[in-house]
Scaffold this motif. Structure first.
Motif, PDB file in Angstrom:
ATOM      1  N   LEU A 260      22.383  43.965  88.871  1.00 12.90           N
ATOM      2  CA  LEU A 260      23.307  43.689  89.980  1.00 12.90           C
ATOM      3  C   LEU A 260      22.595  42.947  91.105  1.00 12.90           C
ATOM      4  N   SER A 261      22.401  43.573  92.249  1.00 12.26           N
ATOM      5  CA  SER A 261      21.831  42.958  93.442  1.00 12.26           C
ATOM      6  C   SER A 261      22.692  41.769  93.882  1.00 12.26           C
ATOM      7  N   THR A 262      22.066  40.737  94.459  1.00 12.16           N
ATOM      8  CA  THR A 262      22.839  39.634  95.030  1.00 12.16           C
ATOM      9  C   THR A 262      23.282  38.608  93.993  1.00 12.16           C
ATOM     10  N   PRO A 264      24.717  39.358  90.502  1.00  7.64           N
ATOM     11  CA  PRO A 264      25.036  40.327  89.449  1.00  7.64           C
ATOM     12  C   PRO A 264      25.339  39.660  88.111  1.00  7.64           C
ATOM     13  N   ASN A 471      27.170  50.952  99.815  1.00  6.50           N
ATOM     14  CA  ASN A 471      25.814  50.426  99.849  1.00  6.50           C
ATOM     15  C   ASN A 471      25.449  49.993 101.262  1.00  6.50           C
ATOM     16  N   ALA A 476      22.835  46.338  96.285  1.00  6.52           N
ATOM     17  CA  ALA A 476      23.667  46.975  95.257  1.00  6.52           C
ATOM     18  C   ALA A 476      23.004  48.146  94.552  1.00  6.52           C
ATOM     19  N   ARG A 479      25.655  50.112  93.199  1.00 11.67           N
ATOM     20  CA  ARG A 479      26.512  49.466  92.200  1.00 11.67           C
ATOM     21  C   ARG A 479      27.887  49.079  92.748  1.00 11.67           C
ATOM     22  N   ILE A 480      27.925  48.444  93.905  1.00  7.61           N
ATOM     23  CA  ILE A 480      29.201  48.142  94.558  1.00  7.61           C
ATOM     24  C   ILE A 480      30.062  47.167  93.763  1.00  7.61           C
ATOM     25  N   GLN A 481      29.440  46.235  93.033  1.00  7.87           N
ATOM     26  CA  GLN A 481      30.246  45.202  92.357  1.00  7.87           C
ATOM     27  C   GLN A 481      31.029  45.748  91.177  1.00  7.87           C
ATOM     28  N   GLY A 486      34.204  48.849  96.157  1.00 10.13           N
ATOM     29  CA  GLY A 486      32.796  48.688  96.485  1.00 10.13           C
ATOM     30  C   GLY A 486      32.651  48.256  97.927  1.00 10.13           C
ATOM     31  N   LYS A 488      29.997  46.949 100.726  1.00 12.38           N
ATOM     32  CA  LYS A 488      28.680  46.388 101.006  1.00 12.38           C
ATOM     33  C   LYS A 488      28.423  46.393 102.507  1.00 12.38           C
TER      34      LYS A 488
END
Length: 565
Positions: A260-262, A264, A471, A476, A479-481, A486, A488
């Motif tokens: 994920l992260s920026t 995903p 988050n 993430a 795991r927002i996405q 979700g 952020k």
């Protein structure tokens, strides 16, 4: 007659050729350190810092720690500096690391497969009470995290943990992180295959070994034979998912490149079936590709998912077979769609031996050392010596006789650890947030707990499976996405023109075989104070507009922007 002078031909414009610097792949001969992280790893393996912690830093104190150890190599042993209290989110990206650092640490206890004995859990609780001001959060990777750890106490903490078979080895850093596994491996009635022996063998062979202690970045692994797909396999670097092969029987479907992260990305299937006894070798092949071919030039592209995206599944599988395994993998089937929406094992469930396991829900993973000690005592009092953590920040007590189940459930309720949670209590997850994390911009844990209370009060009849992931920054960790809702964390402007804590909203993300990332509605941001009103409004619209049996994620994908605002 003089010749007419000719106009000189226009020079052909030269195309600027830039020298390709490479991506820092060792297999392509790019061994020169390309950033500060690669330099300090080249200077000294992160595993070596333990000796300095034990012989120098723990005796001379925080100020004696070399900066490359403090913000680099100490992660190889589960240690991060925590955020100095009182620094607001607006300064997170402005201040230098030394200005954000407190003189205390987060320490992550590695719990492969989420498996704990009650003795181990009791020691975790005692360490929390004695050395961590009572802190002990359950993460969404089955670990436990302490805060307020002093460097002077770290050797004694290691002694306590290691005496009962626990460690912090490679719990952080550019290493193979904890191997997550089904928390009901070996006991679930519907299990396809038990992956426990593979997790143990990977740990025995490779964790703490210098063979894989210098990776481009972190490497996340999931192994589960549960038909519930209970380890978020879609967002791990490598995952082994239980399947039944029509010719060879139970084994694992191989996935790579999730994260994920920026940026995903959902992992991809390699179409390969792996028998249980070959999982450690295949795992070593995949992580070997990451070590050798992974991108080391830029930290932002140093995860396996970028290599997989560039190569594709076919090339990745071919290189795995040709260069690392030296044999062909067997083609195999994809996993079946789970029959249940919840994958957290909360509630009372029969085991394959006729006894029961009881899964229960702390609030957003927030527990404390005293509570963990009481959980160990409750488990033992009800006939159990085994406890599990889950990837949803939940816990499970195994091996409970039927006659003991009701008493255990009531005793857990008395600790505010319910086995019969509301959808909001069950589905809300939060990362560490600004309380301790140096990357965070907003509060998460307390906000999540308050949101649960508000939604239970406002919509008491809501009983649909729903995930709300909170988050504190864009990275993430929560795991927002892939959550239904979700959130952020970021700074937003309220209706009075003030900059305050708030969230960008993602709607309709999901894991499972319909995995996908949440929808972002243009300009949709909410302040922390407005959050309960917003979530209540959206969920009531979902209740009004949904079709029979429709999931929130499906509705959110088709709903109007007005309905989602």
């Amino acid at each position: 007659m003089a010749a007419t002078p000719q106009k000189p031909a226009a020079a052909t414009p030269r195309r600027k050729v830039s020298r390709h610097r490479g991506e820092g792949q060792w297999a392509a001969g790019h061994f020169t350190p390309l950033n500060g992280n690669e330099q300090f790893k080249k200077d000294d393996d992160g595993l070596n810092v333990r000796t300095r912690i034990e012989t120098i830093y723990s005796k001379r104190g925080f100020d004696s720690i070399d900066p490359n150890d403090l913000r680099g190599r100490m992660r190889w042993w589960g240690l991060y500096t925590q955020r100095k209290p009182g620094i607001d989110g607006g300064k997170t990206a402005i201040l230098e690391p030394e200005e954000l650092d407190d003189k205390y640490f987060m320490l992550r206890v590695r719990i492969d497969g989420g498996r704990l004995t009650t003795q181990q859990l009791r020691v975790i609780g005692e360490v929390s009470q004695e050395f961590a001001r009572g802190t002990a959060d359950i993460t969404d990777r089955q670990n436990v995290q302490y805060h307020w750890i002093r460097i002077e106490d770290v050797p004694e903490i290691w002694n306590r943990l290691e005496a009962v078979g626990l460690s912090t080895t490679e719990a952080c850093g550019d290493t193979p992180r904890v191997v997550i596994g089904s928390p009901v491996a070996g006991i679930a009635e519907d299990e396809i295959i038990d992956g426990t022996s593979a997790i143990d063998e990977i740990h025995r062979r490779y964790i703490g070994s210098k063979e894989f202690s210098n990776l481009p970045r972190k490497f996340k692994t999931a192994i589960s034979g549960s038909p519930l797909l209970d380890v978020a396999h879609e967002i791990n670097d490598v995952a082994f998912v239980g399947v039944n092969h029509p010719e060879h029987g139970p084994g694992f479907d191989l996935w790579v490149g999730g994260g994920l992260s920026t940026n995903p990305k959902i992992g991809v299937r390699l179409g390969a079936w792996v028998p249980l006894d070959e999982v450690p070798d295949v795992w070593a092949g995949v992580i070997g590709i990451f070590r050798d071919y992974g991108y080391r030039r830029l930290r932002t592209r140093a995860r396996l998912k970028f290599l997989v995206a560039d190569w594709g599944a076919e090339k990745f599988r071919q290189i795995l077979q040709d260069e690392y395994l030296k044999r062909e993998l067997v083609d195999g089937p994809a996993p079946a769609q789970p029959l249940q929406r919840w994958r957290d094992h909360v509630g009372v469930h029969r085991q394959n031996d006729g006894r029961f396991y009881v899964g229960f829900a702390p609030r957003v993973g927030r527990v404390d050392g005293t509570t963990l000690t009481k959980i160990a005592e409750l488990a033992e009092a009800h006939g159990s010596g085994r406890v599990r953590t889950t990837v949803e920040q939940k816990m499970i007590i195994l091996d409970v006789e039927e006659a003991q189940v009701d008493s255990l459930v009531e005793s857990l309720e008395a600790l505010d650890l319910t086995a019969r949670p509301s959808s909001f209590r069950r589905g809300t997850m939060a990362c560490t947030g600004i309380e301790y994390c140096k990357l965070a911009i907003v509060e998460t844990k307390a906000r999540g707990s308050q949101l649960i209370d508000e939604l239970e009060r406002r919509i008491p009849d809501f009983d649909e499976p729903l995930t709300i992931n909170i988050n504190g920054c864009p990275n993430a960790c929560a795991r927002i996405q892939v959550a239904d809702i979700g959130l952020k964390g970021q700074l937003v402007v309220n209706d009075r023109g003030e900059q305050v804590e708030g969230y960008q909203v993602h709607l309709g993300g999901a894991l499972g075989l319909e995995a996908g990332f949440g929808r972002k509605v243009r300009g949709l941001k909410v302040t922390s104070d407005e959050l309960p009103d917003y979530v209540e409004r959206v969920l009531k619209r979902f209740q009004e507009e949904r079709e029979d049996g429709e999931r929130f994620a499906t509705w959110a994908a088709r709903a109007s922007e007005e309905a989602l605002s």
